[in-house]
Design a protein around this motif. Structure first.
Motif, PDB file in Angstrom:
ATOM      1  N   ASN A 156      45.190  30.473  -0.121  1.00 14.73           N
ATOM      2  CA  ASN A 156      45.198  31.165   1.205  1.00 14.73           C
ATOM      3  C   ASN A 156      44.078  31.145   2.144  1.00 14.73           C
ATOM      4  OD1 ASN A 156      47.851  31.464   0.878  1.00 14.73           O
ATOM      5  ND2 ASN A 156      47.841  33.776   0.291  1.00 14.73           N
ATOM      6  N   LEU A 157      42.868  30.782   1.373  1.00 12.38           N
ATOM      7  CA  LEU A 157      41.550  30.901   1.998  1.00 12.38           C
ATOM      8  C   LEU A 157      41.589  29.346   2.887  1.00 12.38           C
ATOM      9  CD1 LEU A 157      39.130  32.371  -0.369  1.00 12.38           C
ATOM     10  CD2 LEU A 157      40.403  33.416   1.452  1.00 12.38           C
ATOM     11  N   LEU A 158      42.299  28.271   2.403  1.00 11.45           N
ATOM     12  CA  LEU A 158      42.150  27.160   3.228  1.00 11.45           C
ATOM     13  C   LEU A 158      42.770  27.216   4.388  1.00 11.45           C
ATOM     14  CD1 LEU A 158      42.266  26.222   0.102  1.00 11.45           C
ATOM     15  CD2 LEU A 158      43.108  24.128   0.799  1.00 11.45           C
ATOM     16  N   THR A 159      42.041  26.398   5.583  1.00  8.05           N
ATOM     17  CA  THR A 159      42.765  26.201   6.872  1.00  8.05           C
ATOM     18  C   THR A 159      44.269  25.456   6.666  1.00  8.05           C
ATOM     19  OG1 THR A 159      41.855  24.096   7.252  1.00  8.05           O
ATOM     20  CG2 THR A 159      40.309  26.195   7.915  1.00  8.05           C
ATOM     21  N   ASP A 160      45.013  25.816   7.548  1.00  6.92           N
ATOM     22  CA  ASP A 160      46.111  24.969   7.613  1.00  6.92           C
ATOM     23  C   ASP A 160      46.070  23.565   7.426  1.00  6.92           C
ATOM     24  OD1 ASP A 160      47.383  27.563   8.040  1.00  6.92           O
ATOM     25  OD2 ASP A 160      47.456  27.339  10.142  1.00  6.92           O
ATOM     26  N   GLU A 161      45.223  22.937   8.051  1.00  9.24           N
ATOM     27  CA  GLU A 161      45.348  21.643   7.975  1.00  9.24           C
ATOM     28  C   GLU A 161      44.653  21.037   6.606  1.00  9.24           C
ATOM     29  OE1 GLU A 161      43.256  17.305  10.030  1.00  9.24           O
ATOM     30  OE2 GLU A 161      43.286  19.520  10.880  1.00  9.24           O
ATOM     31  N   SER A 162      43.867  21.821   6.262  1.00 10.86           N
ATOM     32  CA  SER A 162      43.118  21.535   4.932  1.00 10.86           C
ATOM     33  C   SER A 162      44.195  21.916   3.912  1.00 10.86           C
ATOM     34  CB  SER A 162      41.753  22.546   4.507  1.00 10.86           C
ATOM     35  OG  SER A 162      40.998  22.079   5.594  1.00 10.86           O
ATOM     36  N   TRP A 163      45.056  22.846   3.971  1.00  9.80           N
ATOM     37  CA  TRP A 163      46.099  23.194   2.864  1.00  9.80           C
ATOM     38  C   TRP A 163      47.064  21.950   2.807  1.00  9.80           C
ATOM     39  CZ3 TRP A 163      47.201  24.905  -1.434  1.00  9.80           C
ATOM     40  CH2 TRP A 163      48.793  24.835  -2.006  1.00  9.80           C
ATOM     41  N   ARG A 164      47.428  21.578   3.729  1.00 11.73           N
ATOM     42  CA  ARG A 164      48.379  20.403   3.730  1.00 11.73           C
ATOM     43  C   ARG A 164      47.791  19.139   3.246  1.00 11.73           C
ATOM     44  NH1 ARG A 164      49.503  22.462   8.887  1.00 11.73           N
ATOM     45  NH2 ARG A 164      48.304  21.265   9.915  1.00 11.73           N
ATOM     46  N   ASN A 165      46.594  18.847   3.410  1.00 11.62           N
ATOM     47  CA  ASN A 165      45.950  17.628   2.917  1.00 11.62           C
ATOM     48  C   ASN A 165      45.602  17.903   1.421  1.00 11.62           C
ATOM     49  OD1 ASN A 165      45.968  16.423   5.416  1.00 11.62           O
ATOM     50  ND2 ASN A 165      43.866  17.021   5.783  1.00 11.62           N
ATOM     51  N   TYR A 166      45.264  19.199   1.297  1.00  8.60           N
ATOM     52  CA  TYR A 166      44.777  19.420   0.020  1.00  8.60           C
ATOM     53  C   TYR A 166      46.104  19.370  -1.049  1.00  8.60           C
ATOM     54  CZ  TYR A 166      42.929  22.047  -4.318  1.00  8.60           C
ATOM     55  OH  TYR A 166      42.485  22.185  -5.399  1.00  8.60           O
ATOM     56  N   LYS A 167      47.031  19.786  -0.611  1.00 10.45           N
ATOM     57  CA  LYS A 167      48.424  19.738  -1.503  1.00 10.45           C
ATOM     58  C   LYS A 167      48.731  18.675  -1.933  1.00 10.45           C
ATOM     59  CE  LYS A 167      52.684  22.186  -1.867  1.00 10.45           C
ATOM     60  NZ  LYS A 167      53.825  22.705  -1.154  1.00 10.45           N
ATOM     61  N   ASN A 168      48.709  17.673  -0.643  1.00  2.00           N
ATOM     62  CA  ASN A 168      49.129  16.222  -0.790  1.00  2.00           C
ATOM     63  C   ASN A 168      48.589  15.485  -1.774  1.00  2.00           C
ATOM     64  OD1 ASN A 168      51.002  13.865   0.123  1.00  2.00           O
ATOM     65  ND2 ASN A 168      48.961  13.106   0.972  1.00  2.00           N
ATOM     66  N   GLU A 169      47.027  15.806  -1.550  1.00  2.00           N
ATOM     67  CA  GLU A 169      46.222  15.118  -2.448  1.00  2.00           C
ATOM     68  C   GLU A 169      46.582  15.341  -4.017  1.00  2.00           C
ATOM     69  OE1 GLU A 169      43.538  12.443  -4.026  1.00  2.00           O
ATOM     70  OE2 GLU A 169      44.272  12.324  -1.979  1.00  2.00           O
ATOM     71  N   ILE A 170      46.702  16.628  -4.270  1.00  2.00           N
ATOM     72  CA  ILE A 170      46.761  17.052  -5.619  1.00  2.00           C
ATOM     73  C   ILE A 170      48.158  16.687  -6.193  1.00  2.00           C
ATOM     74  CG2 ILE A 170      47.158  18.967  -7.128  1.00  2.00           C
ATOM     75  CD1 ILE A 170      44.123  18.385  -6.165  1.00  2.00           C
ATOM     76  N   GLU A 171      49.017  16.549  -5.470  1.00  2.10           N
ATOM     77  CA  GLU A 171      50.394  16.235  -5.819  1.00  2.10           C
ATOM     78  C   GLU A 171      50.276  14.802  -6.096  1.00  2.10           C
ATOM     79  OE1 GLU A 171      53.055  17.525  -2.731  1.00  2.10           O
ATOM     80  OE2 GLU A 171      53.311  19.622  -3.602  1.00  2.10           O
ATOM     81  N   GLN A 172      49.674  14.106  -5.438  1.00  2.00           N
ATOM     82  CA  GLN A 172      49.512  12.518  -5.544  1.00  2.00           C
ATOM     83  C   GLN A 172      48.798  12.527  -6.662  1.00  2.00           C
ATOM     84  OE1 GLN A 172      51.093   9.878  -4.075  1.00  2.00           O
ATOM     85  NE2 GLN A 172      52.259  11.625  -3.227  1.00  2.00           N
ATOM     86  N   ALA A 173      47.781  12.979  -6.972  1.00  7.64           N
ATOM     87  CA  ALA A 173      46.915  12.829  -8.147  1.00  7.64           C
ATOM     88  C   ALA A 173      47.865  13.280  -9.567  1.00  7.64           C
ATOM     89  CB  ALA A 173      45.695  13.842  -8.127  1.00  7.64           C
ATOM     90  N   ILE A 174      48.709  14.088  -9.652  1.00  8.71           N
ATOM     91  CA  ILE A 174      49.516  14.438 -10.584  1.00  8.71           C
ATOM     92  C   ILE A 174      50.291  13.378 -10.924  1.00  8.71           C
ATOM     93  CG2 ILE A 174      51.400  15.944 -11.421  1.00  8.71           C
ATOM     94  CD1 ILE A 174      49.953  18.320  -9.902  1.00  8.71           C
ATOM     95  N   LYS A 175      51.159  13.156  -9.713  1.00  7.91           N
ATOM     96  CA  LYS A 175      52.149  11.798  -9.706  1.00  7.91           C
ATOM     97  C   LYS A 175      51.712  10.751 -10.412  1.00  7.91           C
ATOM     98  CE  LYS A 175      55.489   9.491  -6.683  1.00  7.91           C
ATOM     99  NZ  LYS A 175      56.043   9.491  -5.410  1.00  7.91           N
ATOM    100  N   LYS A 176      50.483  10.229 -10.007  1.00  8.66           N
ATOM    101  CA  LYS A 176      49.830   9.024 -10.348  1.00  8.66           C
ATOM    102  C   LYS A 176      48.755   9.178 -11.408  1.00  8.66           C
ATOM    103  CE  LYS A 176      50.393   6.857  -5.553  1.00  8.66           C
ATOM    104  NZ  LYS A 176      49.384   6.554  -4.422  1.00  8.66           N
ATOM    105  N   ASP A 177      48.796  10.326 -12.099  1.00 14.82           N
ATOM    106  CA  ASP A 177      47.825  10.426 -13.128  1.00 14.82           C
ATOM    107  C   ASP A 177      46.594  10.199 -12.942  1.00 14.82           C
ATOM    108  OD1 ASP A 177      47.258  11.645 -15.805  1.00 14.82           O
ATOM    109  OD2 ASP A 177      47.935   9.814 -16.543  1.00 14.82           O
ATOM    110  N   ARG A 178      45.721  10.303 -12.009  1.00 16.44           N
ATOM    111  CA  ARG A 178      44.536   9.972 -11.584  1.00 16.44           C
ATOM    112  C   ARG A 178      43.743  10.872 -11.110  1.00 16.44           C
ATOM    113  NH1 ARG A 178      44.036  10.614  -6.323  1.00 16.44           N
ATOM    114  NH2 ARG A 178      45.984  10.142  -4.754  1.00 16.44           N
ATOM    115  N   PRO A 179      42.168  10.981 -11.051  1.00 14.89           N
ATOM    116  CA  PRO A 179      41.495  11.854 -10.461  1.00 14.89           C
ATOM    117  C   PRO A 179      41.545  11.819  -9.035  1.00 14.89           C
ATOM    118  CG  PRO A 179      40.336  10.303 -12.029  1.00 14.89           C
ATOM    119  CD  PRO A 179      41.717   9.689 -11.730  1.00 14.89           C
ATOM    120  N   TYR A 180      41.056  13.004  -8.538  1.00 15.03           N
ATOM    121  CA  TYR A 180      41.036  13.134  -7.156  1.00 15.03           C
ATOM    122  C   TYR A 180      39.722  13.683  -6.664  1.00 15.03           C
ATOM    123  CZ  TYR A 180      41.172  18.367  -8.073  1.00 15.03           C
ATOM    124  OH  TYR A 180      40.990  19.469  -8.544  1.00 15.03           O
TER     125      TYR A 180
END
Length: 87
Positions: A39-63
């Motif tokens: 909840n400390l992340l700015t709105d834009e940062s949260w959207r980007n962060y969540k997307n990046e982490i979800e992609q890292a999980i999906k593709k089993d890769r570091p981020y």
């Protein structure tokens, strides 16, 4: 360093240096006791962060990601984070 056990974005561990960065102690952030770290992340940062982490999980890769948070005094802090998801 932090750990979250599920997709609910709830921290189960975070290291002590987080207090210097955010103004919140690990105890205040673990289990969302006082506030969720995410909840400390700015709105834009949260959207980007969540997307990046979800992609890292999906593709089993570091981020690597840069994002902004608001600290306890509502000052913007710039964060660089890299990691790997283990599950």
């Amino acid at each position: 360093m932090y750990r979250s056990k599920d997709n609910a974005w709830v921290l189960s561990f975070i290291s002590e240096p987080i207090k210097r960065i955010t103004g919140f102690s690990p105890d205040e952030l673990i289990g969302n006791k006082e506030i969720s770290y995410f909840n400390l992340l700015t709105d834009e940062s949260w959207r980007n962060y969540k997307n990046e982490i979800e992609q890292a999980i999906k593709k089993d890769r570091p981020y690597e990601i840069e994002y902004q948070i608001y600290d306890r005094d509502y000052q913007v802090r710039h964060i660089y984070e890299k990691g790997r998801c283990f599950y």
